[in-house]
Design a protein around this motif. Structure first.
Motif, PDB file in Angstrom:
ATOM      1  N   SER A  24       0.905  -1.209   0.082  1.00 27.39           N
ATOM      2  CA  SER A  24      -0.154  -0.118  -0.086  1.00 27.39           C
ATOM      3  C   SER A  24       0.856   1.226  -0.167  1.00 27.39           C
ATOM      4  CB  SER A  24      -0.923   0.013   1.220  1.00 27.39           C
ATOM      5  OG  SER A  24      -0.163  -0.112   2.366  1.00 27.39           O
ATOM      6  N   ALA A  25       0.327   2.375  -0.417  1.00 27.98           N
ATOM      7  CA  ALA A  25       0.707   3.495  -0.507  1.00 27.98           C
ATOM      8  C   ALA A  25       2.247   3.618  -1.519  1.00 27.98           C
ATOM      9  CB  ALA A  25       0.965   4.198   1.100  1.00 27.98           C
ATOM     10  N   GLY A  26       2.331   3.056  -2.118  1.00 33.38           N
ATOM     11  CA  GLY A  26       3.547   2.945  -3.012  1.00 33.38           C
ATOM     12  C   GLY A  26       4.723   2.269  -2.596  1.00 33.38           C
ATOM     13  N   VAL A  27       4.646   1.503  -1.708  1.00 29.71           N
ATOM     14  CA  VAL A  27       5.764   0.823  -1.077  1.00 29.71           C
ATOM     15  C   VAL A  27       5.947  -0.542  -1.624  1.00 29.71           C
ATOM     16  CG1 VAL A  27       6.707   0.036   1.330  1.00 29.71           C
ATOM     17  CG2 VAL A  27       5.476   2.239   1.164  1.00 29.71           C
ATOM     18  N   ALA A  28       7.266  -0.821  -2.093  1.00 32.61           N
ATOM     19  CA  ALA A  28       7.822  -2.228  -2.368  1.00 32.61           C
ATOM     20  C   ALA A  28       8.285  -3.104  -1.260  1.00 32.61           C
ATOM     21  CB  ALA A  28       8.624  -2.103  -3.543  1.00 32.61           C
ATOM     22  N   TYR A  29       7.893  -4.135  -0.986  1.00 34.47           N
ATOM     23  CA  TYR A  29       8.204  -4.922   0.060  1.00 34.47           C
ATOM     24  C   TYR A  29       8.980  -6.161  -0.332  1.00 34.47           C
ATOM     25  CZ  TYR A  29       5.120  -2.602   3.009  1.00 34.47           C
ATOM     26  OH  TYR A  29       4.356  -1.220   3.568  1.00 34.47           O
TER      27      TYR A  29
END
Length: 205
Positions: A24-29
């Motif tokens: 979410s919110a443009g985050v890569a994990y």
């Protein structure tokens, strides 16, 4: 977002049994076992967070996806903070974060408290010195700011008690509630005695 994930996974290659995924919110994990890396795109500069067992252990900022991928790979494969920062100087961590990695966070935090009360937090000095010398209180994890808070251990987010410096050498614990009243107050030695009795009663030790 998918462009970021694709670029990171391309730089990462197929060397890991895991890959970056969109969040979410443009985050890569990227997650592997108890380690994780999150990457946030800030208009071409990327903000990174390196996690371990649910706790942030380091952070950094860099614009090169290849450097991100290599740092992420090293981290989830088990690199230590010092070796990770040596390979990628944009990786930053605190003394406390390094102490968590070394397994001595409790001792580190008490030492840091005693340094702090010789400086900006001098109002807590008498209490901190006496508490640090007590075997019951020394097992608790201290944090300080506008109050001195004690936690069950270095991994807990639950405050057991918060002690306020009412005036130099005089300390107060407030009772919980919307209209707080004084639960206990006194000089440093009396406050230590109160806290020791309180936590011995709670733990039965």
């Amino acid at each position: 977002m998918h462009d970021l994930v694709g670029a990171l996974n391309e730089a990462l290659g197929r060397r890991l049994p895991a890959a970056f995924r969109p969040g979410s919110a443009g985050v890569a994990y990227l997650t592997l076992a108890d380690r994780s890396v999150s990457v946030l795109d800030l208009d071409g500069t990327y903000s990174l967070s390196f996690g371990w067992r649910g706790r942030q252990q380091a952070h950094g900022s860099v614009s090169d996806p290849a450097a991100i991928a290599d740092a992420a790979r090293r981290w989830v494969e088990g690199a230590g903070l010092e070796s990770l920062a040596a390979a990628h100087p944009f990786v930053k961590y605190s003394g406390l974060q390094l102490a968590y990695e070394r397994g001595n966070a409790l001792d580190y935090q008490w030492a840091a408290l005693l340094e702090a009360v010789d400086g900006d937090y001098s109002s807590f000095r008498e209490l901190a010195v006496l508490a640090s010398q007590n075997e019951v209180l020394r097992r608790l994890f201290p944090q300080w700011g506008h109050r001195l808070a004690l936690f069950p251990d270095e991994f807990s987010d639950r405050i057991l008690v918060a002690v306020f410096a009412h005036r130099p050498g005089w300390y107060v614990v407030y009772a919980p509630g919307d209209d707080p009243s004084v639960e206990f107050e006194g000089a440093a030695d009396r406050m230590v005695d109160y806290l020791v009795t309180r936590f011995r009663d709670q733990t039965g030790s």
